[in-house]
Write a protein that holds these residues in place. Structure first.
Motif, PDB file in Angstrom:
ATOM      1  N   ARG A   1       1.471   7.222   0.380  1.00 14.92           N
ATOM      2  CA  ARG A   1       1.985   8.477  -0.177  1.00 14.92           C
ATOM      3  C   ARG A   1       0.867   9.491  -0.397  1.00 14.92           C
ATOM      4  N   ASP A   2      -0.196   9.055  -1.065  1.00 14.59           N
ATOM      5  CA  ASP A   2      -1.288   9.969  -1.391  1.00 14.59           C
ATOM      6  C   ASP A   2      -1.962  10.534  -0.147  1.00 14.59           C
ATOM      7  N   GLN A   3      -2.234   9.675   0.836  1.00 10.75           N
ATOM      8  CA  GLN A   3      -2.883  10.135   2.068  1.00 10.75           C
ATOM      9  C   GLN A   3      -1.955  11.008   2.908  1.00 10.75           C
TER      10      GLN A   3
ATOM     11  N   ILE B   1       0.411  13.046   1.840  1.00 14.17           N
ATOM     12  CA  ILE B   1       0.440  14.377   1.221  1.00 14.17           C
ATOM     13  C   ILE B   1      -0.839  15.139   1.555  1.00 14.17           C
ATOM     14  N   LYS B   2      -1.966  14.506   1.358  1.00 15.07           N
ATOM     15  CA  LYS B   2      -3.259  15.151   1.597  1.00 15.07           C
ATOM     16  C   LYS B   2      -3.409  15.594   3.054  1.00 15.07           C
TER      17      LYS B   2
ATOM     18  N   SER C   1       0.809  -1.229   0.000  1.00 15.66           N
ATOM     19  CA  SER C   1       0.000   0.000   0.000  1.00 15.66           C
ATOM     20  C   SER C   1       0.841   1.277   0.000  1.00 15.66           C
TER      21      SER C   1
ATOM     22  N   ARG D   1       1.560   3.367  -2.372  1.00 15.57           N
ATOM     23  CA  ARG D   1       0.957   4.483  -3.121  1.00 15.57           C
ATOM     24  C   ARG D   1      -0.168   5.138  -2.316  1.00 15.57           C
ATOM     25  N   GLU D   2      -0.978   4.315  -1.669  1.00 12.85           N
ATOM     26  CA  GLU D   2      -2.048   4.842  -0.823  1.00 12.85           C
ATOM     27  C   GLU D   2      -1.460   5.646   0.336  1.00 12.85           C
TER      28      GLU D   2
END
Length: 104
Positions: free
Chosen positions: A77-79, A81-82, A72, A74-75
């Protein structure tokens, strides 16, 4: 000095040497005078115990205990950043230095 440590594994069931390293790194940094350590880390999805973490940001992830291409990351990383963007836009002090513990 304020430090931000970003690591997939920290306090929710570390499953590799990176988790042990991240724990040791944070523990050592917290013992230094005038150092504040914020941690962003992952945890297994639906892990209520991990919600009591002292991490600044805890990201629950659908796949845990995996170091392959299907993990996970990528998930995470995305979370990360957000949620960090929202945190800093809300006035939380920004770090002087960012340290990342990763294997990808």
């Amino acid at each position: 000095m304020r430090l931000l440590v970003i690591t997939l594994e920290y306090d929710a069931f570390p499953f590799s040497g990176n988790g042990v390293y991240a724990q040791s790194l944070v523990r050592g940094l917290e013992q230094q005078p005038d150092v504040i350590v914020d941690v962003v880390c992952g945890s297994p999805e639906h892990d209520e115990e991990a919600c009591n973490s002292k991490a600044l940001v805890k990201i629950q992830l659908p796949r845990w205990c995996s170091l392959d291409g299907a993990c996970s990351h990528r998930e995470f990383r995305d979370q990360a950043i957000k949620r960090l963007d929202a945190l800093y836009e809300g006035g939380h002090p920004q770090p002087d230095l960012v340290l990342c513990v990763d294997w990808h």
